[in-house]
Design a protein around this motif. Structure first.
Motif, short mmCIF file in Angstrom:
data_model
loop_
_atom_site.label_atom_id
_atom_site.label_comp_id
_atom_site.label_asym_id
_atom_site.label_seq_id
_atom_site.Cartn_x
_atom_site.Cartn_y
_atom_site.Cartn_z
N ASP A 174 -27.11 67.64 -3.62
CA ASP A 174 -27.00 68.49 -2.43
C ASP A 174 -28.34 68.63 -1.71
O ASP A 174 -28.38 68.65 -0.49
CB ASP A 174 -26.47 69.87 -2.81
CG ASP A 174 -25.03 69.82 -3.28
OD1 ASP A 174 -24.27 68.93 -2.84
OD2 ASP A 174 -24.65 70.67 -4.11
N HIS A 175 -29.42 68.79 -2.48
CA HIS A 175 -30.76 68.93 -1.92
C HIS A 175 -31.71 68.07 -2.73
O HIS A 175 -31.65 68.11 -3.97
CB HIS A 175 -31.24 70.39 -1.97
CG HIS A 175 -30.37 71.32 -1.22
ND1 HIS A 175 -29.38 72.07 -1.83
CD2 HIS A 175 -30.31 71.62 0.10
CE1 HIS A 175 -28.76 72.78 -0.91
NE2 HIS A 175 -29.29 72.54 0.26
N VAL A 176 -32.58 67.34 -2.04
CA VAL A 176 -33.55 66.46 -2.71
C VAL A 176 -34.91 66.71 -2.10
O VAL A 176 -35.03 66.88 -0.89
CB VAL A 176 -33.16 64.98 -2.56
CG1 VAL A 176 -34.16 64.08 -3.27
CG2 VAL A 176 -31.76 64.72 -3.06
N HIS A 177 -35.93 66.74 -2.96
CA HIS A 177 -37.29 66.93 -2.48
C HIS A 177 -38.21 65.95 -3.21
O HIS A 177 -38.18 65.86 -4.44
CB HIS A 177 -37.74 68.38 -2.75
CG HIS A 177 -39.08 68.70 -2.22
ND1 HIS A 177 -39.37 68.77 -0.88
CD2 HIS A 177 -40.23 68.95 -2.86
CE1 HIS A 177 -40.63 69.07 -0.72
NE2 HIS A 177 -41.18 69.18 -1.91
N LEU A 196 -18.17 77.77 -17.42
CA LEU A 196 -18.68 77.70 -16.06
C LEU A 196 -17.57 78.10 -15.11
O LEU A 196 -16.48 77.55 -15.15
CB LEU A 196 -19.15 76.28 -15.73
CG LEU A 196 -19.73 76.07 -14.35
CD1 LEU A 196 -21.11 76.71 -14.26
CD2 LEU A 196 -19.82 74.59 -14.03
N ARG A 197 -17.85 79.04 -14.26
CA ARG A 197 -16.86 79.50 -13.29
C ARG A 197 -17.18 78.96 -11.92
O ARG A 197 -18.32 79.03 -11.47
CB ARG A 197 -16.86 81.03 -13.20
CG ARG A 197 -16.55 81.70 -14.51
CD ARG A 197 -15.06 81.56 -14.82
NE ARG A 197 -14.79 82.25 -16.06
CZ ARG A 197 -14.15 81.70 -17.07
NH1 ARG A 197 -13.73 80.48 -17.03
NH2 ARG A 197 -13.94 82.40 -18.17
N ASP A 206 -23.77 78.35 -11.29
CA ASP A 206 -23.08 77.23 -10.65
C ASP A 206 -24.05 76.23 -10.01
O ASP A 206 -23.68 75.49 -9.12
CB ASP A 206 -22.08 77.74 -9.61
CG ASP A 206 -22.75 78.43 -8.44
OD1 ASP A 206 -23.97 78.69 -8.50
OD2 ASP A 206 -22.04 78.72 -7.45
N THR A 207 -25.28 76.18 -10.51
CA THR A 207 -26.28 75.27 -9.95
C THR A 207 -26.96 74.47 -11.05
O THR A 207 -27.26 75.00 -12.11
CB THR A 207 -27.36 76.05 -9.17
OG1 THR A 207 -26.72 76.84 -8.17
CG2 THR A 207 -28.34 75.11 -8.50
N LEU A 217 -22.43 73.22 -8.86
CA LEU A 217 -21.51 72.74 -9.88
C LEU A 217 -20.12 73.33 -9.71
O LEU A 217 -19.96 74.43 -9.20
CB LEU A 217 -22.05 73.12 -11.27
CG LEU A 217 -23.45 72.62 -11.61
CD1 LEU A 217 -23.88 73.15 -12.97
CD2 LEU A 217 -23.52 71.11 -11.56
N LYS A 218 -19.16 72.58 -10.17
CA LYS A 218 -17.77 73.03 -10.21
C LYS A 218 -17.34 72.88 -11.66
O LYS A 218 -17.65 71.87 -12.31
CB LYS A 218 -16.93 72.16 -9.28
CG LYS A 218 -15.48 72.53 -9.21
CD LYS A 218 -14.75 71.71 -8.16
CE LYS A 218 -14.44 70.34 -8.71
NZ LYS A 218 -13.61 69.51 -7.85
N GLY A 219 -16.66 73.88 -12.18
CA GLY A 219 -16.27 73.85 -13.59
C GLY A 219 -14.87 73.33 -13.81
O GLY A 219 -14.03 73.33 -12.92
#
Length: 150
Positions: free
Chosen positions: A119-122, A147-148, A76-77, A139-141
């Protein structure tokens, strides 16, 4: 489902839609929600456009005239990295500052947009080798896909 890919692209404007399309197709195959796919594709486009514009000297050396995009979709990422051979990010950007006046400029909003969409940035520099922007998003499916959602 896990998907991983990496592209080595010339620093040309035509390379940006190629990277974006590959990301969108990968996320569609994995069953990612279209709104999340769109957000990440916009963030990727901004990172690629930044690499094209600032990512290296205008030398005939193909290594200096290129940048790299890597995407990992795992569970989910989604994690995306864009690396170039340019001068790197200024110190205030790496410390999370330098954003206050971007809304007043004609350009320079891309990095702030990435921060809003992910969500996160570097941001980091590779001494003597350019800069890397990496970002990830949970992620959302879509219903009935591989994808769950967690």
């Amino acid at each position: 489902m896990s998907i991983w890919w990496s592209l080595h692209l010339r620093r040309e404007a035509a390379s940006v839609p190629l990277a974006r399309r590959l990301l969108l197709d990968s996320m569609n195959t994995a069953g990612v929600d279209p709104d999340i796919s769109y957000d990440l594709s916009v963030a990727l486009s901004e990172a690629c456009a930044n690499a094209v514009e600032h990512g290296g000297d205008d030398e005939p050396d193909p290594q200096c005239a290129a940048y790299q995009v890597t995407a990992y979709l795992d569970g989910d990422t989604c994690r995306i990295e864009v690396a170039d051979s340019g001068p790197g990010f200024p110190a205030e950007r790496r410390r999370g500052r330098g954003r206050a006046r971007t809304h007043l400029r004609e350009s320079g909003r891309g990095l702030c947009l990435i921060e809003q969409l992910a969500d996160h940035v570097h941001f980091r520099n590779r001494p003597g080798r350019g800069a890397v922007v990496s970002f990830d998003k949970i992620l959302k499916g879509r219903e009935g896909t591989l994808l769950r959602a967690s």
